[in-house]
Design a protein around this motif. Structure first.
Motif, PDB file in Angstrom:
ATOM      1  N   PRO A 109       0.764  -1.486   0.057  1.00  0.00           N
ATOM      2  CA  PRO A 109      -0.252  -0.201   0.267  1.00  0.00           C
ATOM      3  C   PRO A 109       0.978   0.703  -0.048  1.00  0.00           C
ATOM      4  O   PRO A 109       1.545   1.162   0.568  1.00  0.00           O
ATOM      5  N   ALA A 110      -0.029   2.175  -0.961  1.00  0.00           N
ATOM      6  CA  ALA A 110       0.978   3.385   0.009  1.00  0.00           C
ATOM      7  C   ALA A 110       0.421   3.961   1.096  1.00  0.00           C
ATOM      8  O   ALA A 110      -0.925   3.760   1.537  1.00  0.00           O
ATOM      9  N   THR A 111       1.503   5.219   1.862  1.00  0.00           N
ATOM     10  CA  THR A 111       1.416   4.719   2.907  1.00  0.00           C
ATOM     11  C   THR A 111       2.024   5.859   3.813  1.00  0.00           C
ATOM     12  O   THR A 111       2.778   7.012   3.008  1.00  0.00           O
ATOM     13  N   MET A 112       1.217   6.704   4.540  1.00  0.00           N
ATOM     14  CA  MET A 112       1.110   8.227   4.867  1.00  0.00           C
ATOM     15  C   MET A 112       1.036   9.114   5.959  1.00  0.00           C
ATOM     16  O   MET A 112      -0.488   8.701   6.517  1.00  0.00           O
ATOM     17  N   ASP A 113       1.047   9.206   6.574  1.00  0.00           N
ATOM     18  CA  ASP A 113       0.839  10.136   7.935  1.00  0.00           C
ATOM     19  C   ASP A 113       0.751  11.918   7.500  1.00  0.00           C
ATOM     20  O   ASP A 113       1.059  12.106   6.698  1.00  0.00           O
ATOM     21  N   LEU A 114      -0.381  12.118   8.509  1.00  0.00           N
ATOM     22  CA  LEU A 114      -0.766  13.286   8.205  1.00  0.00           C
ATOM     23  C   LEU A 114      -0.971  13.910   8.976  1.00  0.00           C
ATOM     24  O   LEU A 114      -1.494  13.592  10.356  1.00  0.00           O
ATOM     25  N   ASN A 115      -0.498  15.075   9.650  1.00  0.00           N
ATOM     26  CA  ASN A 115      -0.591  15.831  11.175  1.00  0.00           C
ATOM     27  C   ASN A 115      -1.196  16.979  10.876  1.00  0.00           C
ATOM     28  O   ASN A 115      -0.746  18.804  10.415  1.00  0.00           O
ATOM     29  N   VAL A 116      -2.600  17.138  11.538  1.00  0.00           N
ATOM     30  CA  VAL A 116      -3.350  18.276  10.896  1.00  0.00           C
ATOM     31  C   VAL A 116      -4.088  17.792  12.585  1.00  0.00           C
ATOM     32  O   VAL A 116      -4.937  18.757  12.781  1.00  0.00           O
ATOM     33  N   VAL A 117      -3.587  17.518  13.789  1.00  0.00           N
ATOM     34  CA  VAL A 117      -3.802  17.661  14.906  1.00  0.00           C
ATOM     35  C   VAL A 117      -4.937  17.108  14.969  1.00  0.00           C
ATOM     36  O   VAL A 117      -5.307  15.923  14.480  1.00  0.00           O
ATOM     37  N   CYS A 118      -5.805  18.184  15.940  1.00  0.00           N
ATOM     38  CA  CYS A 118      -6.982  17.393  15.937  1.00  0.00           C
ATOM     39  C   CYS A 118      -8.552  17.541  15.305  1.00  0.00           C
ATOM     40  O   CYS A 118      -8.866  16.967  15.011  1.00  0.00           O
ATOM     41  N   ALA A 119      -7.594  17.984  13.912  1.00  0.00           N
ATOM     42  CA  ALA A 119      -8.154  17.825  12.604  1.00  0.00           C
ATOM     43  C   ALA A 119      -8.135  16.914  11.816  1.00  0.00           C
ATOM     44  O   ALA A 119      -8.495  16.855  10.081  1.00  0.00           O
ATOM     45  N   GLY A 120      -7.416  16.298  12.445  1.00  0.00           N
ATOM     46  CA  GLY A 120      -6.249  15.436  11.449  1.00  0.00           C
ATOM     47  C   GLY A 120      -7.127  14.175  10.741  1.00  0.00           C
ATOM     48  O   GLY A 120      -6.574  14.176   9.385  1.00  0.00           O
ATOM     49  N   PHE A 121      -8.110  13.569  10.777  1.00  0.00           N
ATOM     50  CA  PHE A 121      -9.290  12.947  10.846  1.00  0.00           C
ATOM     51  C   PHE A 121      -9.951  12.951   9.395  1.00  0.00           C
ATOM     52  O   PHE A 121      -9.923  12.770   8.188  1.00  0.00           O
ATOM     53  N   THR A 122     -10.693  14.130   9.811  1.00  0.00           N
ATOM     54  CA  THR A 122     -11.538  14.989   8.664  1.00  0.00           C
ATOM     55  C   THR A 122     -10.815  15.420   7.187  1.00  0.00           C
ATOM     56  O   THR A 122     -10.947  14.916   6.206  1.00  0.00           O
ATOM     57  N   HIS A 123      -9.530  15.978   8.057  1.00  0.00           N
ATOM     58  CA  HIS A 123      -8.329  16.293   6.590  1.00  0.00           C
ATOM     59  C   HIS A 123      -8.097  14.717   5.711  1.00  0.00           C
ATOM     60  O   HIS A 123      -7.990  14.948   4.464  1.00  0.00           O
ATOM     61  N   ALA A 124      -7.040  13.456   5.990  1.00  0.00           N
ATOM     62  CA  ALA A 124      -7.392  12.200   5.832  1.00  0.00           C
ATOM     63  C   ALA A 124      -8.585  11.653   5.430  1.00  0.00           C
ATOM     64  O   ALA A 124      -7.927  10.972   4.468  1.00  0.00           O
ATOM     65  N   LEU A 125      -9.286  11.672   5.591  1.00  0.00           N
ATOM     66  CA  LEU A 125     -10.670  10.948   5.233  1.00  0.00           C
ATOM     67  C   LEU A 125     -11.003  11.760   4.018  1.00  0.00           C
ATOM     68  O   LEU A 125     -11.291  11.091   2.989  1.00  0.00           O
ATOM     69  N   ALA A 126     -10.725  12.977   3.794  1.00  0.00           N
ATOM     70  CA  ALA A 126     -10.595  14.353   2.608  1.00  0.00           C
ATOM     71  C   ALA A 126      -9.886  13.312   1.328  1.00  0.00           C
ATOM     72  O   ALA A 126     -10.448  13.231   0.207  1.00  0.00           O
ATOM     73  N   THR A 127      -8.539  13.324   2.197  1.00  0.00           N
ATOM     74  CA  THR A 127      -7.356  13.016   1.045  1.00  0.00           C
ATOM     75  C   THR A 127      -7.989  11.669   0.382  1.00  0.00           C
ATOM     76  O   THR A 127      -7.745  10.891  -0.686  1.00  0.00           O
ATOM     77  N   ALA A 128      -8.527  10.585   0.793  1.00  0.00           N
ATOM     78  CA  ALA A 128      -8.674   9.066   0.747  1.00  0.00           C
ATOM     79  C   ALA A 128      -9.895   9.675  -0.270  1.00  0.00           C
ATOM     80  O   ALA A 128      -9.713   8.412  -1.522  1.00  0.00           O
ATOM     81  N   ASP A 129     -10.927   9.892   0.484  1.00  0.00           N
ATOM     82  CA  ASP A 129     -12.333  10.324  -0.527  1.00  0.00           C
ATOM     83  C   ASP A 129     -11.634  11.062  -2.273  1.00  0.00           C
ATOM     84  O   ASP A 129     -12.200  10.406  -3.139  1.00  0.00           O
ATOM     85  N   HIS A 130     -10.749  11.648  -2.503  1.00  0.00           N
ATOM     86  CA  HIS A 130     -10.230  11.700  -3.709  1.00  0.00           C
ATOM     87  C   HIS A 130      -9.584  11.100  -4.017  1.00  0.00           C
ATOM     88  O   HIS A 130      -9.494  11.368  -5.969  1.00  0.00           O
ATOM     89  N   ALA A 131      -8.750  10.502  -3.189  1.00  0.00           N
ATOM     90  CA  ALA A 131      -7.471   9.300  -3.507  1.00  0.00           C
ATOM     91  C   ALA A 131      -8.767   8.276  -4.885  1.00  0.00           C
ATOM     92  O   ALA A 131      -8.276   7.830  -5.993  1.00  0.00           O
ATOM     93  N   VAL A 132      -9.507   8.192  -4.068  1.00  0.00           N
ATOM     94  CA  VAL A 132     -10.450   7.073  -4.731  1.00  0.00           C
ATOM     95  C   VAL A 132     -11.172   7.310  -5.601  1.00  0.00           C
ATOM     96  O   VAL A 132     -11.479   6.466  -6.917  1.00  0.00           O
ATOM     97  N   ARG A 133     -11.143   8.787  -5.358  1.00  0.00           N
ATOM     98  CA  ARG A 133     -12.191   9.306  -7.000  1.00  0.00           C
ATOM     99  C   ARG A 133     -11.221   9.347  -8.218  1.00  0.00           C
ATOM    100  O   ARG A 133     -11.958   9.468  -8.722  1.00  0.00           O
ATOM    101  N   ALA A 134     -10.251   9.502  -7.131  1.00  0.00           N
ATOM    102  CA  ALA A 134      -9.316   9.948  -8.868  1.00  0.00           C
ATOM    103  C   ALA A 134      -8.847   8.858  -9.703  1.00  0.00           C
ATOM    104  O   ALA A 134      -7.926   8.841 -10.410  1.00  0.00           O
ATOM    105  N   GLY A 135      -8.813   7.612  -8.985  1.00  0.00           N
ATOM    106  CA  GLY A 135      -8.052   6.492  -9.175  1.00  0.00           C
ATOM    107  C   GLY A 135      -7.071   5.874  -8.899  1.00  0.00           C
ATOM    108  O   GLY A 135      -6.481   5.230  -9.204  1.00  0.00           O
ATOM    109  N   SER A 136      -6.575   6.728  -7.645  1.00  0.00           N
ATOM    110  CA  SER A 136      -5.087   6.186  -7.087  1.00  0.00           C
ATOM    111  C   SER A 136      -4.901   5.560  -6.042  1.00  0.00           C
ATOM    112  O   SER A 136      -4.432   5.079  -6.111  1.00  0.00           O
ATOM    113  N   ALA A 137      -6.287   4.738  -5.821  1.00  0.00           N
ATOM    114  CA  ALA A 137      -7.098   3.770  -4.700  1.00  0.00           C
ATOM    115  C   ALA A 137      -7.970   3.084  -5.204  1.00  0.00           C
ATOM    116  O   ALA A 137      -8.609   4.095  -5.495  1.00  0.00           O
TER     117      ALA A 137
END
Length: 320
Positions: A109-137
């Motif tokens: 898998p591609a593996t990435m950490d995101l540090n947006v502290v307490c807003a980190g999960f919603t940022h990571a969820l958006a990033t995953a949404d974008h990646a799957v919709r773009a076809g990169s995952a």
């Protein structure tokens, strides 16, 4: 592995994990000058789970991830993107996501950490949404995990009463043909000039914050932004079945939820039992609501993170 372009994604499963040790307000009163009444009145927290020295962040994350995968009926090798939101990983490399992938026996898998502290999960969820919709995952595992016990000053009663440890995870996949997207558009941003209001700085790193500034900002500036998140999803606050805010402080959660206007929604109050678990707080609270059957499958839930950097980010999701 890459997927194909898709018009939407959805959360297909959730999982959460907390360490076994529970620290009560009475326990804290034996460490610092505080009391159950003082803590409850100011922040609404009763208990928090604390990880031991032999329980690193990636272990917490892997437990939550394994639970989400089991709920989805997937093998670790079915995942081709792992995103971990955390601000408490001690080591820089391997990152937490890579260590989770190794613990679970994932393929490549591609593996990435995101540090947006307490807003980190919603940022990571958006990033995953974008990646799957773009076809990169094709399938993503999104985890929020933090071990706040490692970075708090246990002699500072203003911060040590707040924090807990834990992890929450979500599996993100493409929606099927003709299926409505289950993850709405993200609205994210920050207030850079106020970034100093929440800090994890120094050697060793220590958590500190300007509590009154954060409280005023959260309770006055965030409700209209959260209503914009609903509008982007084509909903009104009255349409929401659940509101899952970052579990910072019950005295922030309750007024912000009220000002959003989600009069028909269940409001997550996991902070009472778990304390502030930073990036873990939203997925953990959402997973518990779903597991307990408090919100039916397919219900619209507002997820809204805020905190460190004075970052914020939110989206409306349909529950698995």
């Amino acid at each position: 592995m890459t997927g194909t372009l898709t018009t939407g994604t959805r959360i297909t499963a959730l999982g959460h994990y907390q360490p076994a040790r529970i620290l009560t307000n009475e326990d804290l009163a034996a460490l610092v000058d505080t009391s159950d009444e003082w803590i409850t009145t100011r922040v609404g927290i009763k208990t928090r789970h604390i990880a031991g020295p032999d329980e690193p962040v990636d272990e917490l994350a892997a437990h939550a991830a394994a639970k989400a995968l089991a709920s989805a009926g997937l093998a670790p090798t079915d995942i081709d993107l792992v995103l971990v939101a955390t601000s408490t990983a001690i080591d820089r490399s391997p990152n937490t996501a890579a260590r989770v992938a190794a613990r679970l026996g994932m393929a490549a898998p591609a593996t990435m950490d995101l540090n947006v502290v307490c807003a980190g999960f919603t940022h990571a969820l958006a990033t995953a949404d974008h990646a799957v919709r773009a076809g990169s995952a094709t399938r993503a595992l999104v985890i929020g995990a933090d071990k706040m016990a490692d970075i708090v000053d246990w002699t500072d009663r203003s911060t040590c009463v707040l924090v807990g440890d834990g992890a929450g995870a979500a599996v993100v996949e493409a929606t099927g043909p003709g299926e409505e997207p289950g993850i709405g558009p993200v609205l994210w941003g920050s207030v850079p000039e106020m970034g100093h209001a929440v800090r994890i700085e120094g050697t060793p790193p220590r958590f500190a914050q300007e509590g009154q500034s954060v409280y005023r900002w959260a309770t006055t500036q965030l409700p209209p932004i959260a209503r914009q998140v609903c509008a982007r999803a084509g909903l009104t606050p009255e349409d929401l079945a659940a509101v899952v805010l970052h579990q910072a402080n019950l005295r922030i959660i309750e007024p912000v939820a009220q000002k959003i206007g989600a009069v028909n929604a269940v409001v997550a109050r996991d902070v009472v039992d778990s304390g502030n678990t930073s990036a873990a707080s939203i997925p953990m609270a959402l997973s518990k609501l779903v597991e307990r059957g408090e919100i039916p499958s397919g219900s619209p839930a507002l997820l809204f993170g805020f905190g460190g950097n004075l970052s914020y980010g939110g989206q409306v999701v349909r529950t698995p």
